[in-house]
Structure formats: structure tokens, C-alpha cells
Design an enzyme around this catalytic site. Structure first.
Site, PDB file in Angstrom:
ATOM      1  N   ASN A  59       0.770  -1.411   0.103  1.00 56.51           N
ATOM      2  CA  ASN A  59       0.065   0.003   0.136  1.00 56.51           C
ATOM      3  C   ASN A  59       0.922   1.200  -0.001  1.00 56.51           C
ATOM      4  O   ASN A  59       0.428   2.432  -0.549  1.00 56.51           O
ATOM      5  CB  ASN A  59      -0.917  -0.034   1.137  1.00 56.51           C
ATOM      6  N   LEU A  98      -2.360   1.433  18.697  1.00 55.60           N
ATOM      7  CA  LEU A  98      -2.154   2.454  19.092  1.00 55.60           C
ATOM      8  C   LEU A  98      -2.708   3.093  20.334  1.00 55.60           C
ATOM      9  O   LEU A  98      -3.978   2.536  20.566  1.00 55.60           O
ATOM     10  CB  LEU A  98      -2.317   3.544  17.847  1.00 55.60           C
ATOM     11  N   HIS A 124      -7.928  -0.762   6.061  1.00 57.10           N
ATOM     12  CA  HIS A 124      -8.223  -2.006   6.752  1.00 57.10           C
ATOM     13  C   HIS A 124      -8.862  -2.869   5.564  1.00 57.10           C
ATOM     14  O   HIS A 124     -10.020  -2.719   4.795  1.00 57.10           O
ATOM     15  CB  HIS A 124      -9.255  -1.980   7.822  1.00 57.10           C
ATOM     16  N   GLU A 126      -7.172  -2.477  -2.756  1.00 63.26           N
ATOM     17  CA  GLU A 126      -6.670  -1.593  -1.683  1.00 63.26           C
ATOM     18  C   GLU A 126      -5.650  -0.300  -2.490  1.00 63.26           C
ATOM     19  O   GLU A 126      -5.430   0.597  -2.079  1.00 63.26           O
ATOM     20  CB  GLU A 126      -5.951  -2.179  -0.658  1.00 63.26           C
TER      21      GLU A 126
HETATM   22  C1  GRF Z   1      -3.257  -4.894   3.885  1.00 66.34           C
HETATM   23  O1  GRF Z   1      -4.212  -5.795   3.549  1.00 66.34           O
HETATM   24  C2  GRF Z   1      -3.758  -3.556   4.814  1.00 66.34           C
HETATM   25  O2  GRF Z   1      -5.334  -3.503   4.589  1.00 66.34           O
HETATM   26  C3  GRF Z   1      -3.807  -4.242   6.082  1.00 66.34           C
HETATM   27  O3  GRF Z   1      -2.465  -5.210   6.205  1.00 66.34           O
HETATM   28  C4  GRF Z   1      -2.019  -5.412   4.619  1.00 66.34           C
HETATM   29  C5  GRF Z   1      -0.866  -4.620   4.532  1.00 66.34           C
HETATM   30  O4  GRF Z   1      -0.386  -4.987   3.181  1.00 66.34           O
HETATM   31  N1  GRF Z   1      -3.914  -3.341   7.159  1.00 66.34           N
HETATM   32  P1  GRF Z   1       0.960  -4.099   2.680  1.00 66.34           P
HETATM   33  O5  GRF Z   1       1.988  -4.224   3.879  1.00 66.34           O
HETATM   34  O6  GRF Z   1       0.399  -2.715   2.337  1.00 66.34           O
HETATM   35  O7  GRF Z   1       1.424  -4.911   1.758  1.00 66.34           O
END
Ligand code: GRF
Length: 208
Positions: free
Chosen positions: A14, A97, A113, A192
Site C-alpha cells: 500500500n 495505538l 483495513h 486497496e
Molecule cells: C493490507 O491488507 C492492509 O489493509 C492491512 O494489512 C495489509 C498490508 O499490506 N492493514 P501491505 O503491507 O500494504 O502490503
């Protein structure tokens, strides 16, 4: 120039999507915003190398060096505040947190999320969605409140007092016959990578 600080713990896909979009869409020139730092609480997070290769400044603050959650969060706040961020973006940051941390960044702290909140806050979202027989799944970008994943603990009769989840954006995918946790996670993760940059771009455009 407005600063964005991204917090990661793992793969950082992400973070990569945010960074590539910021670069492709020239956020510094067009939105007066740049990614000032990628901070990981794990020294071995794969996302650190990815961030480095993308030309982003990286920092590590290992939570194992701190005696308490409060002590770690206080040190993390110092690191983050050194960049005077307009937004702090949690991108697979696998830490709960403290309320003080969340209050400190109220209105600036955003998370992604992998579920359609308020359904399936917490861990193992895809496994739980499959077990529940859901026909759709998805992801949510939301303001972070003091509850885990923006959802208050469900106390009977407490719904009218519960804080709103602060949903900024959601994307929906189908659950397909034969899906397992991995295939569903992959389908959601692809969304995402589109949703998070879109929501951040919209937030920046709204306030520039
Ligand atoms: C993603 O599915 C995000 O929504 C969740 O953890 C995962 C992280 O993936 N909180 P990355 O580290 O961004 O590849």
C-alpha cells in the site's frame, strides 16, 4: 509543502501504491504534498527496501526496544512530529495505538483495513468473511479513532453512543466460488492499491 508520513510493518504494497501514485500524478507540484518519511516498527520489513528503491527516506523504530506501548508511542510521535505531517498514513502498520497517540493525530491519522467496516474489524478478516458466507468483501480507508479499526466495542445498547467509524472510502469485490483466504486477500489487496491513493488524493485536494 505538506508532508505525508507513512507507517508500515510488512510488505509495504500500500505504501508503494501511494508512492507510485504520488509520483505519477506529481503530488508535490499539483497538490503541494510529498511523502516525507516511511517509518517501520520492524527492521526486517520488506517495505523498507521497497521505499528505499522508490527514493523515499526510511526510518526504523523497533518496538521491541521499549518497555511499554506508551513509551514506544511517545518515541514514535517524536519521530513523526519531526516531519510536521499534514497526514499520517497507516499502511499495514500492525500495532494497536495508544489513546494518547490517536488523540495527538486526531483529524490527521488515516488507516486502510481489509474489510468493509464496521464488519470484521481486527485480524483474519478474509477468513472470517469466508466463514460467515459473505458474498462480497472489500476494504475501507478510515479516520483512526480510539477503537480498533474505528469500531467501538459492541456493548448492548451502546450503539447510539458509539463514535462514527469515520469511513473515507470503500471498495467492494465479489467472493467467488472456490475462494480461499489467499485468493480473496489478493482480490481485495488489488483494490486497496487503488482506493488508498484515491482517498488521500481527495483529502489533499479538499484541503489544499
Ligand atoms: C493490507 O491488507 C492492509 O489493509 C492491512 O494489512 C495489509 C498490508 O499490506 N492493514 P501491505 O503491507 O500494504 O502490503
Amino acid at each position: 509543502m505538506r508532508h505525508l508520513v507513512i507507517l508500515i510493518s510488512g510488505h509495504g504494497s500500500n505504501m508503494e501504491a501511494l508512492a507510485r501514485t504520488a509520483q505519477r500524478e506529481a503530488w508535490p507540484e499539483r497538490l503541494n504534498a510529498r511523502i516525507a518519511a516511511v517509518i517501520s516498527n520492524r527492521p526486517d520489513a520488506a517495505g523498507l527496501k521497497l521505499a528505499h528503491d522508490l527514493g523515499l527516506p526510511t526510518e526504523v523504530l523497533d518496538h521491541r526496544g521499549f518497555a511499554s506501548r506508551e513509551a514506544f508511542d511517545a518515541a514514535l510521535m517524536q519521530r513523526i512530529d519531526a516531519h510536521a505531517p499534514a497526514l499520517v498514513l497507516l499502511a499495514g502498520f500492525m500495532r494497536i495505538l495508544t489513546p494518547g497517540f490517536v488523540r495527538h493525530y486526531a483529524g490527521r491519522l488515516v488507516n486502510i483495513h481489509p474489510s468493509l467496516l464496521p464488519a470484521f474489524a481486527g485480524l483474519h478478516t478474509h477468513r472470517r468473511a469466508l466463514a460467515a458466507g459473505c458474498q462480497v468483501a472489500g476494504c475501507t480507508v478510515h479516520w483512526v479513532s480510539e477503537a480498533v479499526d474505528g469500531v467501538e466495542a459492541a456493548a448492548p445498547g451502546a450503539s447510539e453512543r458509539a463514535a462514527p467509524p469515520g469511513i473515507l472510502g470503500q471498495a467492494v469485490v465479489p467472493v467467488l466460488p472456490g475462494d480461499d483466504e489467499q485468493t480473496l486477500a489478493d482480490r481485495v489487496l488489488a483494490q486497496e492499491h487503488l482506493l488508498y491513493p484515491r482517498v488521500v488524493r481527495e483529502l489533499l485536494a479538499r484541503t489544499s
